[in-house]
Design a protein around this motif. Structure first.
Motif, PDB file in Angstrom:
ATOM      1  N   ILE A  20      70.984   0.912 -41.336  1.00 53.95           N
ATOM      2  CA  ILE A  20      71.808   1.881 -40.609  1.00 53.95           C
ATOM      3  C   ILE A  20      73.284   1.540 -40.751  1.00 53.95           C
ATOM      4  O   ILE A  20      74.120   2.424 -40.972  1.00 53.95           O
ATOM      5  N   ALA A  21      73.632   0.259 -40.632  1.00 51.88           N
ATOM      6  CA  ALA A  21      75.028  -0.149 -40.771  1.00 51.88           C
ATOM      7  C   ALA A  21      75.561   0.170 -42.168  1.00 51.88           C
ATOM      8  O   ALA A  21      76.682   0.673 -42.324  1.00 51.88           O
ATOM      9  N   ARG A  22      74.750  -0.094 -43.175  1.00 54.69           N
ATOM     10  CA  ARG A  22      75.175   0.172 -44.558  1.00 54.69           C
ATOM     11  C   ARG A  22      75.421   1.662 -44.781  1.00 54.69           C
ATOM     12  O   ARG A  22      76.416   2.063 -45.382  1.00 54.69           O
ATOM     13  N   GLU A  23      74.515   2.497 -44.289  1.00 51.37           N
ATOM     14  CA  GLU A  23      74.659   3.937 -44.474  1.00 51.37           C
ATOM     15  C   GLU A  23      75.853   4.467 -43.676  1.00 51.37           C
ATOM     16  O   GLU A  23      76.565   5.362 -44.142  1.00 51.37           O
ATOM     17  N   ALA A  24      76.089   3.909 -42.493  1.00 52.10           N
ATOM     18  CA  ALA A  24      77.202   4.356 -41.664  1.00 52.10           C
ATOM     19  C   ALA A  24      78.544   4.047 -42.320  1.00 52.10           C
ATOM     20  O   ALA A  24      79.457   4.885 -42.332  1.00 52.10           O
ATOM     21  N   VAL A  25      78.676   2.850 -42.872  1.00 55.32           N
ATOM     22  CA  VAL A  25      79.910   2.482 -43.573  1.00 55.32           C
ATOM     23  C   VAL A  25      80.104   3.365 -44.799  1.00 55.32           C
ATOM     24  O   VAL A  25      81.217   3.827 -45.087  1.00 55.32           O
ATOM     25  N   LYS A  26      79.031   3.611 -45.513  1.00 56.59           N
ATOM     26  CA  LYS A  26      79.097   4.459 -46.708  1.00 56.59           C
ATOM     27  C   LYS A  26      79.647   5.837 -46.370  1.00 56.59           C
ATOM     28  O   LYS A  26      80.352   6.457 -47.177  1.00 56.59           O
ATOM     29  N   ARG A  27      79.353   6.314 -45.169  1.00 62.08           N
ATOM     30  CA  ARG A  27      79.805   7.640 -44.750  1.00 62.08           C
ATOM     31  C   ARG A  27      81.175   7.624 -44.079  1.00 62.08           C
ATOM     32  O   ARG A  27      81.640   8.654 -43.596  1.00 62.08           O
ATOM     33  N   GLY A  28      81.800   6.461 -44.036  1.00 59.18           N
ATOM     34  CA  GLY A  28      83.166   6.394 -43.527  1.00 59.18           C
ATOM     35  C   GLY A  28      83.313   6.100 -42.052  1.00 59.18           C
ATOM     36  O   GLY A  28      84.417   6.234 -41.501  1.00 59.18           O
ATOM     37  N   HIS A  29      82.234   5.693 -41.388  1.00 63.87           N
ATOM     38  CA  HIS A  29      82.324   5.373 -39.976  1.00 63.87           C
ATOM     39  C   HIS A  29      82.834   3.942 -39.776  1.00 63.87           C
ATOM     40  O   HIS A  29      82.769   3.115 -40.690  1.00 63.87           O
ATOM     41  N   VAL A  30      83.327   3.653 -38.599  1.00 60.29           N
ATOM     42  CA  VAL A  30      83.802   2.318 -38.247  1.00 60.29           C
ATOM     43  C   VAL A  30      82.626   1.587 -37.606  1.00 60.29           C
ATOM     44  O   VAL A  30      82.172   1.967 -36.523  1.00 60.29           O
ATOM     45  N   VAL A  31      82.147   0.542 -38.264  1.00 57.98           N
ATOM     46  CA  VAL A  31      80.881  -0.073 -37.870  1.00 57.98           C
ATOM     47  C   VAL A  31      81.067  -1.515 -37.416  1.00 57.98           C
ATOM     48  O   VAL A  31      81.696  -2.323 -38.097  1.00 57.98           O
ATOM     49  N   THR A  32      80.495  -1.826 -36.262  1.00 58.71           N
ATOM     50  CA  THR A  32      80.433  -3.188 -35.754  1.00 58.71           C
ATOM     51  C   THR A  32      78.974  -3.581 -35.609  1.00 58.71           C
ATOM     52  O   THR A  32      78.163  -2.813 -35.073  1.00 58.71           O
TER      53      THR A  32
END
Length: 218
Positions: A20-32
């Protein structure tokens, strides 16, 4: 493109959480990512924070979306329901959405039937720790169904074949259903980590369900 969101993934170094973190970053979200330890192979552009599961809630103050993806194993055993209940209260207070990685056994075989954990016994060869994890997930779901805080929650149950030991393939598609388990024409229930993550991010970016359980499978 969807508006970038601040997404905190608790348990972001595990199988589901890291996908989920990898896909979120790929889509441009700010991930912690919040976890007990740092990963050996960190995902670029993910902000990693180490914290115990009890302290994870102190790190989510500015999150738009809180993803719960930790497993009740080791020192986390027996803590899932209480930790997620506390997160639900914090998310309700801050207006964040709460998206939890659920369990397959919390789904129903058919509409109106008991949830699998309520109506079936596990085969004798299923390890005791797997049964314990499934029961903790059911406690979490029951707490959400009885929630009175008004938190915008989503409990996302993966297919039966979903784990680091059954990683599957990147097929680029998925089906999403309600609380009834999805099976293909051969009676198989499976989803890869990446396609499950896509389903979660699609729902985060373009919500279609609120305060509900959903199932994801091919």
């Amino acid at each position: 493109m969807s508006k970038p969101r601040k997404i905190t993934v608790i348990g972001g170094t595990g199988y589901a959480g890291s996908a989920i973190a990898r896909e979120a970053v790929k889509r441009g979200h700010v991930v912690t990512s919040i976890s007990r330890s740092l990963p050996s192979e960190p995902i670029p552009n993910v902000n990693y924070v180490t914290a115990s599961i009890e302290d994870a809630g102190t790190t989510i103050a500015d999150a738009d979306v809180i993803v719960g993806a930790f497993s009740p194993r080791g020192s986390n055993k027996g803590k899932l329901a209480n930790v997620y209940a506390a997160l639900a209260s914090k998310a309700a207070a801050s207006g964040a959405r709460l998206v939890l990685v659920g369990g397959f056994s919390c789904l129903r075989r058919e509409a109106g039937a008991p949830r699998m954990l309520e109506g079936e016994s596990f085969p004798p060869d299923v390890p005791a720790e797997v049964v314990a994890e499934a029961l903790e997930n059911l406690d979490v779901l029951n707490n959400l169904l009885a929630d009175t805080t008004g938190v915008d929650w989503l409990f996302v149950s993966p297919a039966m074949e979903f784990s680091a030991w059954q990683p599957g393939e990147d097929l680029g598609h998925y089906r999403i259903g309600d609380e009834v388990a999805l099976f293909d024409e051969n009676g198989r229930s499976a989803i890869s980590g990446i396609d499950y993550a896509r389903a979660v991010l699609d729902e985060i970016e373009h919500p279609t369900r609120h305060r509900a359980q959903v199932g994801v499978a091919y």
